[in-house]
Design an enzyme around this catalytic site. Structure first.
Site: not given
Length: 690
Positions: A301, A7, A103
């Protein structure tokens, strides 16, 4: 060869390093049978209405609702170069398959699939699903790539979310903008969030403070207070009676040992709230700092709504606790109640935010101040979350004097537990000790040493801060959602910060500093919008209903076509049935009148970008970034614009011609063309040229 599509460039570089794809090219890296590239966010986006029909270039009520029969997408002009790079890579004959490494979530899936389809790619692809950017996590993810079909429903939900937001945003924004003759941005999450802020301010404005009084009696080493009383005279009479009585009798003593369990790990929202409360960071700042830490492989994350870790992480957490403790030089014993943070059933797409083992190898002095402070918070929360409970003894005593009850409360810390860690990390946050009450027995008489009437008043609700607004967004319409739904409230952890920032940017709310706290206050424009928008649009119920259905689409229990038909029917009903609020012209036109139109004599009001005539048939306008004044090196103030409108002329000193560079003084004469357009003329008169 496999094409890996991430991404962001930084993520792609981390993956390429692990895969040993170390040859750099324009827009990608290559090596070891892998090509690694990136999307730079949303490369592909939905087109604007005018791309479906040129008539939509102008906003007209009669053209609503706008509901595309076939959805069209375009490559973002800002990222067209990178899109071309990816398209060529997908078309390479030696690329036989792809790996989606965007992601791991709904929006990441959407980004990859839109690019894949826009490139008309038909090559098979797999899914990389990881929660950490550590080398070991990346390697493990590539060893356990997922079949792309496992995420088809996730993509379908993301597609529905995007298109439904477009339908509501485009149609509602144009509907209200046309009906009220000004741009009024509407959003499925944005408008209910604004409504919460507006309603809170209305409650504060309408609140009437009521005074109250309490009588405080002083004894040997502690004080006791009566219940609130409405009358100061009654409170004073009680005071005199108690002083005459000279003693109070103990009628109740209640001692209890209580405990406060260790806090949960952070999800994104709880991290943003605490960073706002303790550090003053906005939600967006916290997200940006945490994202940067993630890309540096220092935390897991960030865009997660879980506050637990999975069973398979239990073994490694013990080592991680030791490493974090050493890195921050914790000089006190660390408890390891790891079971408190492990719960598979409460982990959705990603686990809670925790530091990674990479922290031991990283020189923390290289971090920016904001990044370091956020990392410190995340480290603190991990060590606190595995701590023992904070245990204290609370004593409640009730005394009686002149037939009135007085209460005293005492508190003694027995074991600081996890709070010892918090005190180490956060200065000036030591546990406040309540008064330790003496040992008292029921029936014991205590001598009154003094008395004081305390005056107070009821307080209005508090203004929203970033912390409390995030909490309100997270809890909005929770009661209306199924207990089985993991993701509640309005917005998602990943989008809430952006919603708040957009409301500030477009002028619906503003941040007003009050000492160290920044309150979120609605502007008059924001209040006006909520005044005229129907309950359907401003209520959090709609977005709560959406979220439940979107999660149903993700899990294959709800039909996406049915969802989209509901959205189309709702938008059509809104356009057909909405009626303009009576008196709305007064509500909406609250802009400052600064002068009279030199062409038609109507009022001139100040807008965001200029000064406009209120007569819709008149074309007179003075733009704040006016081309004429820019050409002579001037940008007028509000006062100068008012003077120009009032006097039809304005003296200016030290103007500078952009063509010749000459500096001069002059008087600007304002007049109008036949159609009302503003016309300017320089008159040098006695000022002369320098």
């Amino acid at each position: 060869m496999k094409l890996v599509l991430a991404e962001k460039p930084s993520v792609a570089q981390s993956i390429a390093k692990v895969l040993k794809a170390d040859k750099r090219y324009d827009g990608y890296l290559e090596g070891n049978d892998y090509v690694v590239s990136w999307c730079v966010g949303h490369l592909v986006e939905l087109v604007q209405p005018e791309n479906y029909d040129i008539k939509y270039t102008k906003w007209k009520y009669e053209d609503l609702p706008i509901i595309p029969t076939g959805w069209l997408y375009q490559v973002s002009s800002a990222t067209n170069k990178q899109f071309k790079v990816i398209k060529k890579l997908m078309e390479r004959s030696d690329i036989d398959g792809l790996i989606c490494a965007t992601d791991a979530g709904r929006e990441g899936e959407l980004i990859f699939r839109l690019v894949y389809h826009q490139c008309r790619c038909r090559k098979p692809f797999e899914r990389l699903w990881i929660s950490s950017m550590e080398d070991s996590a990346i390697l493990d993810g590539f060893k356990n790539l997922k079949n792309s079909s496992e995420y088809d429903a996730l993509y379908e939900a993301a597609l529905c979310r995007e298109r439904a937001d477009w339908l509501v945003g485009i149609n509602a924004t144009r509907l209200f903008s046309c009906l009220y003759s000004q741009t009024l941005n509407i959003g499925r999450v944005m408008t209910p969030t604004l409504a919460m802020v507006v309603i809170r301010e209305a409650q504060i404005s309408a609140f009437q403070s009521i005074p109250f009084y309490t009588l405080q009696l002083s004894f040997d080493g502690f004080n006791a207070s009566s219940q609130r009383m409405d009358s100061k005279d009654d409170c004073d009479k009680l005071r005199q009676s108690c002083l005459e009585s000279k003693t109070a009798t103990v009628v109740q003593v209640d001692k209890k040992n209580k405990q406060e369990k260790a806090p949960l790990l952070y999800d994104l929202t709880s991290l943003q709230r605490e960073a706002n409360r303790l550090l003053g960071f906005t939600a967006q700042q916290t997200l940006d700092y945490t994202q940067s830490l993630y890309e540096k492989k220092l935390v897991t994350y960030p865009r997660t709504d879980s506050r637990f870790l999975t069973d398979d992480m239990a073994a490694s957490v013990n080592c991680l606790i030791d490493e974090v403790s050493m890195k921050f030089n914790i000089g006190i014993p660390i408890s390891k109640e790891v079971k408190q943070i492990i719960n598979n059933s409460k982990v959705t797409d990603h686990n809670a935010i925790v530091p990674t083992k990479q922290i031991t190898k990283f020189n923390l002095t290289e971090l920016g101040k904001g990044e370091y402070q956020v990392l410190k918070l995340i480290a603190m929360r991990l060590l606190c979350a595995v701590g023992k409970p904070f245990i204290y003894q609370e004593t409640d005593v009730v005394l009686k004097c002149f037939d009135t009850l007085f209460n005293a409360k005492g508190k003694v810390t027995l074991d600081l537990g996890w709070k010892q860690i918090k005190e180490y990390f956060i200065e000036n946050k030591k546990e406040k000790e309540a008064t330790q009450l003496p040992n008292l027995a029921i029936g014991e008489k205590l001598i009154i040493h003094g008395s004081e009437i305390k005056e107070g008043k009821t307080s209005p609700p508090k203004h929203f801060t970033e912390d409390t607004l995030l909490q309100a967004m997270e809890k909005a319409s929770v009661d209306e959602m199924s207990v089985k739904i993991e993701r509640k409230g309005i917005g998602t952890p990943a989008t809430r910060a952006g919603i708040i920032e957009k409301l500030v940017r477009i002028g619906f709310i503003e941040r007003i500093a009050n000492k160290k706290v920044k309150n979120l206050i609605p502007t008059q424009k924001g209040i006006s919008l909520i005044t005229v928008v129907p309950e359907l649009i401003q209520s959090a119920s709609m977005t709560a209903d959406w979220e439940e259905k979107l999660l149903g689409i993700e899990k294959g229990t709800y039909d996406s076509k049915e969802f989209m038909q509901e959205i189309e029917d709702m938008v059509t009903g809104l356009v057909k049935n909405y009626e303009v609020v009576k008196g709305a012209d007064v509500i909406m036109n609250n802009k400052k009148v600064i002068g009279t139109c030199p062409h038609c004599g109507s009022d001139i009001i100040q807008g965001q970008k200029g000064y406009f005539c209120t007569n819709k048939e008149c074309r007179f306008v003075l733009w704040k970034n006016n081309a004429f004044f820019s050409s002579i090196g001037k940008k007028l103030t509000e006062t100068q614009f008012e003077d120009l409108l009032r006097n039809k002329r304005l003296k200016l000193k030290e103007c500078q011609s952009k063509k010749t560079g000459k500096v001069f003084n002059s008087t600007v004469i304002l007049s109008t063309e036949n159609d009302g357009k503003a016309k300017f003329e320089l008159n040098f008169g006695k000022e002369g040229q320098k």
